[in-house]
Write an enzyme that holds these catalytic residues in place. Structure first.
Site, PDB file in Angstrom:
ATOM      1  N   GLY A  24      41.810  26.350  28.944  1.00  0.00           N
ATOM      2  CA  GLY A  24      42.222  27.181  27.803  1.00  0.00           C
ATOM      3  C   GLY A  24      41.093  27.581  26.874  1.00  0.00           C
ATOM      4  O   GLY A  24      41.299  28.396  25.977  1.00  0.00           O
ATOM      5  N   THR A 142      43.115  35.139  41.726  1.00  0.00           N
ATOM      6  CA  THR A 142      42.435  36.428  41.625  1.00  0.00           C
ATOM      7  C   THR A 142      42.717  37.326  42.838  1.00  0.00           C
ATOM      8  O   THR A 142      42.976  36.826  43.937  1.00  0.00           O
ATOM      9  CB  THR A 142      40.905  36.188  41.512  1.00  0.00           C
ATOM     10  OG1 THR A 142      40.218  37.402  41.701  1.00  0.00           O
ATOM     11  CG2 THR A 142      40.403  35.190  42.548  1.00  0.00           C
ATOM     12  N   ASP A 143      42.605  38.629  42.632  1.00  0.00           N
ATOM     13  CA  ASP A 143      42.771  39.569  43.760  1.00  0.00           C
ATOM     14  C   ASP A 143      41.623  39.451  44.763  1.00  0.00           C
ATOM     15  O   ASP A 143      41.731  39.926  45.899  1.00  0.00           O
ATOM     16  CB  ASP A 143      42.894  41.013  43.252  1.00  0.00           C
ATOM     17  CG  ASP A 143      41.718  41.499  42.409  1.00  0.00           C
ATOM     18  OD1 ASP A 143      40.762  40.726  42.178  1.00  0.00           O
ATOM     19  OD2 ASP A 143      41.759  42.666  41.974  1.00  0.00           O
ATOM     20  N   GLU A 144      40.522  38.802  44.334  1.00  0.00           N
ATOM     21  CA  GLU A 144      39.355  38.702  45.220  1.00  0.00           C
ATOM     22  C   GLU A 144      39.636  37.874  46.473  1.00  0.00           C
ATOM     23  O   GLU A 144      38.892  37.958  47.451  1.00  0.00           O
ATOM     24  CB  GLU A 144      38.158  38.144  44.449  1.00  0.00           C
ATOM     25  CG  GLU A 144      37.611  39.187  43.490  1.00  0.00           C
ATOM     26  CD  GLU A 144      36.735  38.595  42.399  1.00  0.00           C
ATOM     27  OE1 GLU A 144      35.567  38.345  42.672  1.00  0.00           O
ATOM     28  OE2 GLU A 144      37.235  38.398  41.277  1.00  0.00           O
ATOM     29  N   TYR A 169      32.955  32.299  45.721  1.00  0.00           N
ATOM     30  CA  TYR A 169      33.880  32.056  44.607  1.00  0.00           C
ATOM     31  C   TYR A 169      35.318  32.284  45.053  1.00  0.00           C
ATOM     32  O   TYR A 169      36.217  31.451  44.821  1.00  0.00           O
ATOM     33  CB  TYR A 169      33.537  32.997  43.430  1.00  0.00           C
ATOM     34  CG  TYR A 169      34.704  33.303  42.507  1.00  0.00           C
ATOM     35  CD1 TYR A 169      35.233  32.328  41.664  1.00  0.00           C
ATOM     36  CD2 TYR A 169      35.282  34.582  42.476  1.00  0.00           C
ATOM     37  CE1 TYR A 169      36.310  32.616  40.817  1.00  0.00           C
ATOM     38  CE2 TYR A 169      36.343  34.878  41.636  1.00  0.00           C
ATOM     39  CZ  TYR A 169      36.857  33.887  40.814  1.00  0.00           C
ATOM     40  OH  TYR A 169      37.921  34.167  39.986  1.00  0.00           O
ATOM     41  N   LYS A 173      38.639  29.797  45.441  1.00  0.00           N
ATOM     42  CA  LYS A 173      39.934  30.075  44.797  1.00  0.00           C
ATOM     43  C   LYS A 173      41.041  30.095  45.852  1.00  0.00           C
ATOM     44  O   LYS A 173      42.141  29.578  45.631  1.00  0.00           O
ATOM     45  CB  LYS A 173      39.899  31.428  44.066  1.00  0.00           C
ATOM     46  CG  LYS A 173      39.097  31.479  42.802  1.00  0.00           C
ATOM     47  CD  LYS A 173      39.680  30.656  41.660  1.00  0.00           C
ATOM     48  CE  LYS A 173      40.963  31.228  41.097  1.00  0.00           C
ATOM     49  NZ  LYS A 173      41.437  30.409  39.944  1.00  0.00           N
ATOM     50  N   ASN A 199      39.811  41.431  34.431  1.00  0.00           N
ATOM     51  CA  ASN A 199      40.268  41.451  33.044  1.00  0.00           C
ATOM     52  C   ASN A 199      39.167  41.917  32.096  1.00  0.00           C
ATOM     53  O   ASN A 199      37.982  41.681  32.353  1.00  0.00           O
ATOM     54  CB  ASN A 199      40.651  40.040  32.604  1.00  0.00           C
ATOM     55  CG  ASN A 199      41.988  39.556  33.147  1.00  0.00           C
ATOM     56  OD1 ASN A 199      42.794  38.998  32.419  1.00  0.00           O
ATOM     57  ND2 ASN A 199      42.237  39.758  34.435  1.00  0.00           N
ATOM     58  N   ARG A 292      24.538  43.392  44.747  1.00  0.00           N
ATOM     59  CA  ARG A 292      24.926  42.017  45.064  1.00  0.00           C
ATOM     60  C   ARG A 292      25.148  41.902  46.581  1.00  0.00           C
ATOM     61  O   ARG A 292      25.773  42.797  47.168  1.00  0.00           O
ATOM     62  CB  ARG A 292      26.224  41.725  44.314  1.00  0.00           C
ATOM     63  CG  ARG A 292      26.948  40.486  44.772  1.00  0.00           C
ATOM     64  CD  ARG A 292      28.354  40.421  44.184  1.00  0.00           C
ATOM     65  NE  ARG A 292      28.346  40.116  42.774  1.00  0.00           N
ATOM     66  CZ  ARG A 292      29.410  40.287  41.981  1.00  0.00           C
ATOM     67  NH1 ARG A 292      30.520  40.797  42.460  1.00  0.00           N
ATOM     68  NH2 ARG A 292      29.353  39.967  40.712  1.00  0.00           N
ATOM     69  N   GLY A 294      26.830  41.404  49.947  1.00  0.00           N
ATOM     70  CA  GLY A 294      28.242  41.400  50.357  1.00  0.00           C
ATOM     71  C   GLY A 294      29.193  41.936  49.294  1.00  0.00           C
ATOM     72  O   GLY A 294      30.379  41.603  49.289  1.00  0.00           O
TER      73      GLY A 294
HETATM   74  N1  LIG Z   1      38.044  37.087  34.450  1.00  0.00           N
HETATM   75  C1  LIG Z   1      38.718  37.827  35.324  1.00  0.00           C
HETATM   76  O1  LIG Z   1      38.531  39.048  35.408  1.00  0.00           O
HETATM   77  C2  LIG Z   1      39.749  37.179  36.234  1.00  0.00           C
HETATM   78  C3  LIG Z   1      40.540  38.001  37.046  1.00  0.00           C
HETATM   79  C4  LIG Z   1      41.528  37.400  37.842  1.00  0.00           C
HETATM   80  C5  LIG Z   1      41.703  36.024  37.824  1.00  0.00           C
HETATM   81  N2  LIG Z   1      40.908  35.260  37.046  1.00  0.00           N
HETATM   82  C6  LIG Z   1      41.149  33.794  37.038  1.00  0.00           C
HETATM   83  O2  LIG Z   1      41.569  33.452  35.735  1.00  0.00           O
HETATM   84  C7  LIG Z   1      41.093  32.153  35.401  1.00  0.00           C
HETATM   85  C8  LIG Z   1      40.356  32.204  34.087  1.00  0.00           C
HETATM   86  O3  LIG Z   1      39.238  33.095  34.217  1.00  0.00           O
HETATM   87  P1  LIG Z   1      38.244  33.324  32.988  1.00  0.00           P
HETATM   88  O4  LIG Z   1      37.537  34.593  33.233  1.00  0.00           O
HETATM   89  O5  LIG Z   1      38.953  33.099  31.720  1.00  0.00           O
HETATM   90  O6  LIG Z   1      37.218  32.116  33.235  1.00  0.00           O
HETATM   91  P2  LIG Z   1      36.131  31.493  32.271  1.00  0.00           P
HETATM   92  O7  LIG Z   1      34.958  31.200  33.138  1.00  0.00           O
HETATM   93  O8  LIG Z   1      35.942  32.315  31.052  1.00  0.00           O
HETATM   94  O9  LIG Z   1      36.790  30.116  31.793  1.00  0.00           O
HETATM   95  C9  LIG Z   1      36.989  29.030  32.647  1.00  0.00           C
HETATM   96  C10 LIG Z   1      37.364  27.825  31.804  1.00  0.00           C
HETATM   97  O10 LIG Z   1      37.631  26.723  32.682  1.00  0.00           O
HETATM   98  C11 LIG Z   1      36.968  25.586  32.175  1.00  0.00           C
HETATM   99  N3  LIG Z   1      36.678  24.697  33.313  1.00  0.00           N
HETATM  100  C12 LIG Z   1      35.811  24.941  34.338  1.00  0.00           C
HETATM  101  N4  LIG Z   1      35.819  23.916  35.200  1.00  0.00           N
HETATM  102  C13 LIG Z   1      36.724  23.020  34.724  1.00  0.00           C
HETATM  103  C14 LIG Z   1      37.193  21.768  35.193  1.00  0.00           C
HETATM  104  N5  LIG Z   1      36.715  21.213  36.324  1.00  0.00           N
HETATM  105  N6  LIG Z   1      38.134  21.122  34.475  1.00  0.00           N
HETATM  106  C15 LIG Z   1      38.617  21.652  33.330  1.00  0.00           C
HETATM  107  N7  LIG Z   1      38.197  22.831  32.826  1.00  0.00           N
HETATM  108  C16 LIG Z   1      37.263  23.514  33.524  1.00  0.00           C
HETATM  109  C17 LIG Z   1      35.732  26.100  31.476  1.00  0.00           C
HETATM  110  O11 LIG Z   1      35.219  25.185  30.528  1.00  0.00           O
HETATM  111  C18 LIG Z   1      36.265  27.385  30.835  1.00  0.00           C
HETATM  112  O12 LIG Z   1      36.820  27.122  29.574  1.00  0.00           O
HETATM  113  C19 LIG Z   1      40.211  31.685  36.560  1.00  0.00           C
HETATM  114  O13 LIG Z   1      40.949  30.808  37.361  1.00  0.00           O
HETATM  115  C20 LIG Z   1      39.904  32.980  37.320  1.00  0.00           C
HETATM  116  O14 LIG Z   1      39.754  32.727  38.699  1.00  0.00           O
HETATM  117  C21 LIG Z   1      39.928  35.799  36.242  1.00  0.00           C
END
Ligand SMILES: NC(=O)c1ccc[n+]([C@@H]2O[C@H](COP(=O)([O-])OP(=O)(O)OC[C@H]3O[C@@H](n4cnc5c(N)ncnc54)[C@H](O)[C@@H]3O)[C@@H](O)[C@H]2O)c1
Length: 356
Positions: A24, A142-144, A169, A173, A199, A292, A294
């Protein structure tokens, strides 16, 4: 796959909601907590976060004294600690944002933390959800994980698209997503998996494309665009993502997969030019850097299933410019947040570009 499993049970909240939000303190997790506390002031929200480089409690400063918000530092791979926190607060629901998320780090740095958190960590949370009889676990993915689409292909990712990740990555996931499927089939652990597109919005760590470009342009520095800049992503505001997750927590069906996206395909060149225009900076700041390895060409989401459930995104394609302007303005208005994050970022390579 999860999507092929039908279940008639719904995941309605019963009684008081005590929601554990893993991860969070990151970008989307903190947007989600703000959204949920604003909409449901009586819910108890426990932010469980390891505070990696991407975790930032400044994202939650404005609500840290709210008596319904609690922070617990911990790792999702530490099952003892996860169970302890679940018991302490009598958690009923769990949503997992915790992940290692930066694609470039998964290519150029060590992959181990990605596998530990994104795959093993999800399995630990599933064990905890099962052992503590949680009403629902929502795994944010994620869609990835679907791999890439061609620029000329007349096709989008549906929930039935095969999982075929190209990036380390995304593979990590996908491991977590598949574990959710297995726990649902084997143990009937009530879990929903979501696949969301890229996002944008406030509180994003500036190694990701949009804040990275905003910060570079604000300082009149070159804005590095990967390859030919024609890679396409389907951009969604983090608040619309939060609205979708809220809906699934209340009305989603355990065992199902839901895709989340707003039909807003844009290539990186278009995004870069829009950011420069909003900031009043010249396009000459754009520099093209080596692509990047791939690099997936295109992602696009078919969100028919969640739209049919009643999801109503606000920042649809025609409101993208507004959403982007508001996002840029947020970074301009929050100079203290920006200043502190800049100070933390010294280790970041100048050439690291986008997630997407
Ligand atoms: N950012 C995007 O565009 C996007 C798109 C689709 C899905 N997602 C998914 O949404 C989720 C959040 O993405 P985001 O961009 O907010 O990520 P982010 O990197 O900003 O935040 C990740 C958070 O997870 C915490 N964290 C990491 N490893 C941890 C662990 N082992 N235990 C507890 N906490 C841990 C970190 O401290 C951080 O607060 C991810 O699962 C990501 O795969 C992100």
């Amino acid at each position: 796959m999860l999507s092929s499993i039908k279940n008639t049970d719904s995941a309605k909240y019963r009684g008081a909601v005590k929601l554990m939000v893993a991860g969070g303190a990151g970008f989307i997790g903190s947007n989600f907590i703000h959204y949920m506390l604003g909409k449901y002031p009586d819910y108890e929200i426990v932010n469980y976060d390891k505070l990696t480089y991407a975790g930032n409690l400044d994202n939650l400063k404005s609500i840290e004294t709210n008596p319904h918000y609690h922070f617990e530092q911990g790792d999702i791979t530490d099952l003892t600690r996860v169970n302890e926190v679940i018991k302490k607060y009598g958690i009923t629901h769990l949503i997992n944002f915790a992940a290692e998320t930066h694609v470039d780090r998964s290519i150029h740095g060590g992959i181990k933390d990605f596998v530990l958190t994104n795959s093993l960590g999800v399995q630990m949370l599933l064990d905890a959800a099962r052992a503590n009889n949680l009403e629902l676990m929502l795994q944010v993915s994620t869609d990835e994980v679907y791999g890439a689409l061609g620029l000329d292909e007349d096709r989008k990712f549906t929930e039935d698209t095969p999982i075929m990740p190209n990036m380390p990555y995304a593979a990590a996931k996908a491991g977590g997503d598949l574990m959710c499927h297995a726990y649902w089939v084997t143990h009937k652990t009530p879990v929903i998996v979501t696949h969301c597109s890229n996002n944008y919005g406030p509180y994003q760590y500036p190694e990701k494309l949009i804040p990275f470009f905003i910060f570079k342009a604000m300082d009149d520095q070159p804005v590095p665009v990967y390859g030919d800049g024609l890679n396409v992503r389907d951009w969604i505001h983090a608040v619309d993502h939060s609205r979708a997750l809220d809906l699934l927590l209340h009305k989603g069906t355990p065992g199902e997969v839901y895709n989340i996206g707003v039909d807003n395909e844009r290539n990186n060149l278009e995004i870069t030019k829009m950011v420069l225009k909003i900031l009043g900076k010249p396009e000459s700041l754009m520099t093209f850097v080596q692509d990047r390895p791939g690099h997936d060409r295109r992602y696009a989401i078919d969100a028919t299933k969640i739209l049919a459930l009643g999801w109503e995104p606000v920042y649809t394609r025609d409101k993208f410019e507004q959403g982007l302007k508001e996002t840029v303005q947020w970074y301009l208005d929050n100079s203290e947040w920006v200043h502190k994050i800049h100070a933390r970022m010294s280790e970041i390579n100048q050439h690291i570009s986008a997630k997407g």
